[in-house]
Design an enzyme around this catalytic site. Structure first.
Site, short mmCIF file in Angstrom:
data_model
loop_
_atom_site.label_atom_id
_atom_site.label_comp_id
_atom_site.label_asym_id
_atom_site.label_seq_id
_atom_site.Cartn_x
_atom_site.Cartn_y
_atom_site.Cartn_z
N ASP A 245 -4.05 20.09 -42.18
CA ASP A 245 -4.75 20.14 -43.70
C ASP A 245 -4.98 21.61 -43.96
O ASP A 245 -4.79 22.53 -42.92
CB ASP A 245 -6.07 19.40 -43.34
CG ASP A 245 -6.86 19.25 -44.82
OD1 ASP A 245 -6.11 19.17 -45.83
OD2 ASP A 245 -7.98 19.61 -44.87
N VAL B 283 0.76 -1.35 -0.25
CA VAL B 283 -0.01 -0.05 -0.02
C VAL B 283 0.93 1.03 0.10
O VAL B 283 0.60 2.31 -0.52
CB VAL B 283 -1.06 0.16 1.22
CG1 VAL B 283 -1.52 1.39 1.31
CG2 VAL B 283 -1.89 -1.09 1.15
#
Length: 887
Positions: free
Chosen positions: A349, A302
């Site tokens: 583009d 843990v």
């Protein structure tokens, strides 16, 4: 029988076919059909069995169970589960039922995290769904000599279809005859204007899609004219289907942050296993009970694993997403926020992204004056006449409303109409004053359009079209000068139209081109372009300052692309512009060697775009691909982050992208990059904050076990600190404002680790600091004695938990806390108060019994208070020394 795939080049009857380069009869023979009657119903059924339905195939979607199971593939989570299960089994064997709370809590937290992760799945399937929705729903087909309206999904190769303006093309098809046909293919090819189609055109074998003028393609639309065509490909064999295949083949790429967190998880997992092994050996040697050893191992697991880190990073990214939405950037995948901030290459583009995706008249040349003028709202009277005559010879129109202007019809015509409107002449007014009484429509053979209008009581023939077609028909005008002007405007990537006129005495019974379109007086030229977005140039400059290279990738012509790229500052001195054909001729190694000098790619295919993206990725660059068309989708998905346009973008592009710009503004990318960089910086702060605690816990537990064979923390205490006490300050830390100079820095290298810049060393040093402070408290409160071990653990828990609320302020900046304003992050102030409040509840209310805590003396609380503030002093001294060393 399985579906047979039909590529556009294949063998039929021993003939190797590239349909666009074959004659009509060869194509018809290949499918045993004819134009008049089409296929028989028997042939249709045979073709359906052979080629399947005219639909795009879908990948099987993941079930919710599969998505849930995927959440447990993380190494950190698997170690936690293993530790919890082993403890659970040991508890059951030894029947220590009072110990069940800890492993049960761990398992509950892991399962809760898994449920949260399920909601962030499902990117790839949306792209294919959008492609499917673009398919035309119905088609007009000729079968057994009858014209039928059928579902587009029932079309088969060899079917004869009819098309007209407004139709979506239901499948790839070869034109058998056409009349003034134009197809809108910008989503597939990147062309900013509809492509002219001609059934009689001769097309070379190696012609790219944009130049196959005798073909129409699935998913595109007919904007003008009529045609009859034979279907050559359906479903996944169409150009649209090939793109769908590319999308399906492109696996989900991990962002740099995902890779780094996964790597971190592996390292921490290995660390936990090694330390657990050592502790187990020490425990056995010291004859410690097996259950106690296992519970200590769970504590170590843990402490080593930052359970809250994935969730907190997700929350920080979500907050970043909300910030970006306000700036018109919509994120579809949370880890993509950070990736954009790391982008070093933006492949964009042209059409609709860097340009406005609308033809605009920018220049006009008047033959009478010999002058070239920029189009404004107050041009000369001669230019106004040229624009008025051009408008009278247009079918396109511009409609104005409260919502703005709407361009209807051919973009080249609406550009002329709008320019005339700017100069005070609306088309409606011109048509009313000078009504059209006859005309010959445009066709691709003569490349001219003519109208006859009543102007001041005279019958005036107005002709507009290509200059090289009009010049031989003119008998008046300085045609040599006009030719030079046409060439000059064309070099500037302008689309040039010529306008001429003549007066006639009376209308002939039959209007013919030979009679009407000859003996003209040359009036002038108009030049138009799809112009750059005004804000795009500034955005490109900002990108360069930020160390980001912009690259234009488009389906448009290289001359047009280069001109726009130069205007925007993308194509600089020494940079190159190449075509898709040139790219196809390169091997991957040749492309890798040249890619850094190429700034513009024109006439490219979807496959080309992916090659370009991957070439940059092989150079170690983080690549962002922006675009709006179907043709951009595979590259959007292959890139590290795909960015689609929200307004003009197709559903396909949006589905494949990680981010959508809701205002279609290239400049928004700059804001997104800035935000992304700020978020990544904040995530590093969060990771440093949380791991500092974890390292401290590991060192404290490990050292304590080696020295005293006792852990200073129970696993549930560590879980409380890791998941509750630390979480709220960590989230607030992730909401720090972005630093002003973030866009003056170069992008971080793709190979740069999470702990670069000394962060890793600082985390380890901070871990030792917290371990030492916790162990001091543990020892002072008597934690080494069996009788007072609970007091020691209470003291260690209080020091570690409360010091984190103070330490969060240290992590805000590498500058002094007092230089940036100690309490300038109001969210952190509230989070710290809340975290301290939760700690006090656990420490001073009956809840403490569940956590194994006790009440301490006033003296111990006072000592703890002093130890809690030591990190603030230590960190300020460290920052001061770092500044002095830098100077």
């Amino acid at each position: 029988m399985g579906r047979v795939h039909l590529p556009i080049d294949y063998f039929i009857g021993g003939i190797y076919l590239l349909f666009h380069s074959k004659t009509k009869q060869e194509v018809l023979n290949a499918f045993s059909t004819n134009e008049a009657n089409g296929l028989t119903l028997l042939q249709v059924e045979e073709q359906k069995v052979k080629f399947g339905e005219n639909k795009l195939e879908e990948k099987k979607k993941k079930s919710y169970f599969q998505r849930f199971a995927d959440q447990f593939k993380d190494v950190m989570i698997l170690i936690l589960i293993a530790a919890a299960l082993v403890s659970l089994i040991t508890i059951c064997i030894e029947k220590h039922w009072n110990e069940l709370f800890e492993p049960a809590l761990i398992l509950a937290i892991v399962i809760m995290n898994a449920f949260m992760g399920v909601y962030q799945e499902g990117k790839a399937e949306r792209a294919l769904d959008a492609l499917k929705n673009m398919s035309a729903p119905h088609a007009r087909v000729i079968r057994e000599g009858k014209e039928l309206l059928i579902a587009a999904s029932d079309l088969v190769p060899g079917d004869i279809i009819k098309l007209e303006a407004g139709d979506f093309v239901p499948a790839d098809a070869y034109l058998l005859n056409s009349v003034s046909l134009k197809s809108e293919e910008s989503a597939l090819t990147g062309e900013s204007v509809p492509s002219e189609k001609d059934a009689d055109a001769f097309v070379e074998e190696n012609a790219p899609i944009g130049d196959r003028s005798n073909m129409v393609f699935s998913g595109c639309s007919i904007t003008y004219g009529t045609a009859t065509a034979v279907v050559t490909a359906t479903g996944m064999d169409t150009e649209m289907g090939k793109i769908a295949n590319l999308l399906g083949d492109e696996g989900e790429t991990q962002t740099p942050l995902q890779k780094k967190l996964a790597q971190l998880g592996k390292y921490l997992g290995i660390l936990a296993i090694i330390i657990c092994g050592i502790i187990f050996a020490v425990g056995i040697a010291a004859k410690t009970p097996v259950l106690e050893i296992f519970m200590t191992a769970v504590s170590l697991a843990v402490s080593a694993i930052p359970e809250g880190l994935p969730v907190i990073v997700t929350i920080v990214l979500s907050i970043g997403v909300q910030r970006m939405v306000k700036k018109n950037a919509l994120i579809r995948r949370l880890p993509a926020v950070e990736t954009l901030g790391s982008a070093s290459i933006i492949c964009s583009d042209k059409t609709g992204t860097l340009t406005q995706n609308r033809m605009t008249l920018v220049k006009a040349y008047l033959d009478k004056s010999g002058k070239l003028e920029d189009i404004t709202t107050s041009n000369s009277d001669g230019i106004k006449q040229l624009l008025n005559y051009g408008t009278l010879c247009c079918d396109g129109s511009v409609v104005f409303s409260d919502e703005g202007e709407q361009h209807i019809g051919d973009p080249t015509e609406t550009a002329i109409v709008y320019a005339a409107h700017k100069n005070g002449s609306s088309k409606e007014e011109l048509n009313s004053r000078f009504p059209r009484i006859a005309g010959i429509p445009f066709d691709s053979d003569r490349k001219l359009m003519s109208t006859v209008n009543l102007i001041d009581g005279k019958k005036i023939v107005i002709v507009k079209g290509a200059f090289d077609m009009m010049a031989p028909r003119c008998i008046e005008g300085n045609l040599e000068m006009a030719k030079e002007m046409t060439e000059a405007m064309s070099k500037d990537a302008l689309r040039v139209l010529a306008v001429g006129f003549k007066e006639i005495e009376s209308l002939p019974e039959t209007l013919t081109s030979e009679e009407i379109e000859n003996g003209l007086t040359f009036l002038g030229l108009v030049g138009m372009i799809d112009p750059p977005r005004p804000e795009a140039k500034v955005a490109v400059e900002t990108c360069r300052k930020a160390g980001i290279k912009p690259v234009m990738i488009t389906g448009d012509h290289v001359v047009t692309a280069s001109a726009i790229a130069k205007q925007l500052g993308i194509l600089l001195e020494g940079d190159r512009a190449i075509t898709g054909a040139e790219l196809d001729a390169m091997t991957d190694s040749e492309l890798d060697a040249q890619v850094e000098s190429i700034s513009v790619y024109a006439r490219v295919s979807p496959e080309n775009k992916i090659r370009i993206v991957r070439a940059w990725q092989r150079k170690g660059q983080v690549v962002s691909m922006t675009g709006d068309g179907v043709n951009d989708a595979p590259a959007l998905k292959a890139a590290d982050i795909g960015c689609a346009m929200g307004i003009t973008g197709t559903d396909v592009a949006k589905g494949a992208a990680d981010m959508t710009l809701t205002d279609d503004n290239f400049a928004t990318i700059v804001d997104a990059v800035k935000e992304g960089r700020g978020i990544y910086s904040n995530i590093r702060k969060v990771i440093g904050f949380l791991l500092g605690t974890n390292i401290g816990e590991v060192i404290a537990v490990f050292a304590s076990m080696l020295i005293w064979q006792k852990s200073p923390f129970l696993s549930m205490q560590l879980l409380w600190i890791n998941l509750v006490s630390d979480s709220f300050p960590a989230i607030a830390l992730g909401m720090e404002a972005v630093e002003d100079n973030v866009m003056c820095q170069k992008p971080k290298p793709k190979s740069e680790g999470l702990f670069a810049g000394g962060l890793g060393i600082r985390i380890v040093l901070q871990g030792f600091m917290f371990a030492i402070l916790s162990l001091i408290g543990f020892v002072i409160a008597g934690g080494t004695s069996p009788e007072t071990v609970a007091d020691g653990r209470t003291m260690a828990f209080m020091i570690l938990g409360l010091s984190q609320a103070i330490h969060a302020y240290n992590m805000r900046s590498e500058r002094s806390l007092f230089a940036i304003g100690p309490f300038s992050n109001s969210k952190l102030n509230y989070a710290s108060i809340f975290s301290i409040g939760l700690m006090l509840i656990v420490l001073f209310t009956p809840v403490r019994y569940a956590f194994g805590l006790t009440l301490l003396s006033f003296k111990l609380y006072f000592i703890a208070l002093i130890l809690i503030f030591i990190p603030l002093v230590v960190m300020e001294i460290g920052k001061l020394l770092a500044r002095l060393l830098k100077k």
